[in-house]
Design an enzyme around this catalytic site. Structure first.
Site, PDB file in Angstrom:
ATOM      1  N   GLY A 136       0.856  -1.204   0.087  1.00 16.43           N
ATOM      2  CA  GLY A 136      -0.097   0.028   0.173  1.00 16.43           C
ATOM      3  C   GLY A 136       0.986   1.390   0.091  1.00 16.43           C
ATOM      4  O   GLY A 136       2.087   1.220   0.200  1.00 16.43           O
ATOM      5  N   SER A 138       2.897   3.679   1.294  1.00 21.48           N
ATOM      6  CA  SER A 138       3.611   3.703   2.614  1.00 21.48           C
ATOM      7  C   SER A 138       5.032   4.090   2.480  1.00 21.48           C
ATOM      8  O   SER A 138       5.687   2.999   2.027  1.00 21.48           O
ATOM      9  CB  SER A 138       3.454   2.527   3.398  1.00 21.48           C
ATOM     10  OG  SER A 138       3.493   1.418   2.560  1.00 21.48           O
ATOM     11  N   LYS A 191       3.272  -0.915 -10.032  1.00 17.60           N
ATOM     12  CA  LYS A 191       3.259   0.583  -9.823  1.00 17.60           C
ATOM     13  C   LYS A 191       4.888   1.052  -9.954  1.00 17.60           C
ATOM     14  O   LYS A 191       4.758   2.214 -10.181  1.00 17.60           O
ATOM     15  CB  LYS A 191       2.530   0.977  -8.600  1.00 17.60           C
ATOM     16  CG  LYS A 191       3.138   0.236  -7.337  1.00 17.60           C
ATOM     17  CD  LYS A 191       4.034   1.256  -6.564  1.00 17.60           C
ATOM     18  CE  LYS A 191       4.808   0.562  -5.372  1.00 17.60           C
ATOM     19  NZ  LYS A 191       5.537   1.174  -4.615  1.00 17.60           N
ATOM     20  N   THR A 248       3.583   6.826  -5.399  1.00 14.92           N
ATOM     21  CA  THR A 248       4.934   6.337  -5.914  1.00 14.92           C
ATOM     22  C   THR A 248       5.305   7.242  -7.107  1.00 14.92           C
ATOM     23  O   THR A 248       6.347   7.536  -7.426  1.00 14.92           O
ATOM     24  CB  THR A 248       5.030   4.859  -6.105  1.00 14.92           C
ATOM     25  OG1 THR A 248       4.607   4.141  -5.227  1.00 14.92           O
ATOM     26  CG2 THR A 248       6.472   4.649  -6.721  1.00 14.92           C
TER      27      THR A 248
END
Length: 332
Positions: A136, A138, A191, A248
């Site tokens: 996730g 973070s 991602k 990101t």
């Protein structure tokens, strides 16, 4: 609870600090003994989390067997390419019924397995239901500072996902549970590749239109790959999909975005990673995700373009032209 965190990089240290801050007995292990010594003696990790004080209750041990002794929760926080050798060494010391939580984001180059598939390939069958993944939006630095963060914990057994959720939950760190392990893993892995493309775009000064397009079309190809692997498409609209992708692709704290910016400046990926001093998973995953997509017959043009820049010496501008001049098509 006794917890062992294998990997004392930035993310492993941040999670170990979080668990120790809850009053658990936590031991960090890493192959870098200097980092472990800094944690044990100075309650710091200046190599990976400079300036972040660590709880005095966070221990460190360079002996994997001793670090894992009595562990009731094992967290794997080494880079994705190190997951297999580390779990091969660790499996002899992990007791039956112990949750094994992987926080690495990647697809193994040689086998094209996700990290949970690698763990199941190595661990004895009775431990397979205890494998979980945490992913996730973070950044380690923000978690270490105690800033509010929400993530997803996925496991095939709901009981294990809930157990891991409870272990990590604090007033500033909120895990949600999921049964969609592959969806969470593909979202967390690919991602990073899209973030390299976002960094290239940013390095060229292309602006917000370009970033929005990359995030949206990047999510589309991530979802195609995940669904082909059996994921629930709704997972990719959640924290481990869209949430992690937006973070990101848009933050200066993103190592993968930094790689992209460096590529736009004419630097090589090796040069950029040396400057970073840490692993940018998107560099390896551009190849593994592209290879997996080709194996499964999934179209992933952004991933393909990043692969060509990194591994076929195509210039970022040429890759952009090729991407934009593809045959036109409906959006959905």
């Amino acid at each position: 609870m006794r917890c062992t965190v294998l990997g004392a990089g930035s993310w492993g240290t941040a999670l170990a600090s979080l668990l120790a801050g809850k009053g658990y007995t936590v031991t960090s292990w890493d192959k870098d003994h200097a980092v472990l010594d800094d944690i044990a003696r100075n309650h710091r990790n200046e190599r990976y989390l400079p300036g972040a004080p660590l709880p005095a209750t966070l221990h460190a041990n360079p002996d994997a067997a001793k670090a894992l002794e009595g562990a009731e929760l094992v967290v794997l926080a080494v880079p994705s390419h190190a997951i297999r050798p580390v779990i091969i060494e660790a499996k002899r010391h992990i007791h039956a019924g112990t949750p094994v939580v992987c926080v690495a984001k990647g697809i193994e180059l040689d086998t094209l397995m996700t990290m949970s598939e690698v763990l199941e390939d190595v661990l004895p069958v009775p431990l397979h239901p205890y494998v979980a993944v945490l992913s996730g939006p973070s950044f380690a630095k923000e978690v270490a500072k105690g800033l509010p963060t929400a993530v997803t914990v996925a496991a095939r057994w709901e009981r294990i996902a809930k157990q891991v959720q409870d272990a990590f939950h604090t007033k500033m760190f909120r895990p949600y549970t999921s049964g969609d392990v592959v969806g969470v893993e593909i979202g967390g892995c690919v991602k990073n590749v899209v973030a390299i493309a976002a960094g290239i775009s940013d390095g060229f000064g292309f602006g917000a239109n370009s970033l929005a397009a990359l995030i949206t079309r990047g999510l589309a190809e991530i979802s195609r790959l995940a669904v082909r692997k059996g994921a629930n498409p709704l997972t990719l609209s959640g924290l481990a999909g869209l949430g992690d992708l937006v973070l990101t692709c848009s933050s200066d704290l993103s190592r993968n975005r930094t790689v992209g910016r460096g590529l736009a400046q004419g630097k090589s990926a090796d040069e950029i990673q040396r400057e970073l001093g840490q692993v940018a998973e998107g560099v390896r995953n551009a190849k593994s995700a592209r290879d997996l997509a080709r194996r499964l017959g999934v179209e992933m043009p952004i991933t393909e373009s990043v692969y060509r820049v990194l591994y076929e010496n195509v210039s970022p501008r040429e890759a952009l032209t090729q991407l934009m001049m593809r045959e036109t098509k409906p959006e959905i």
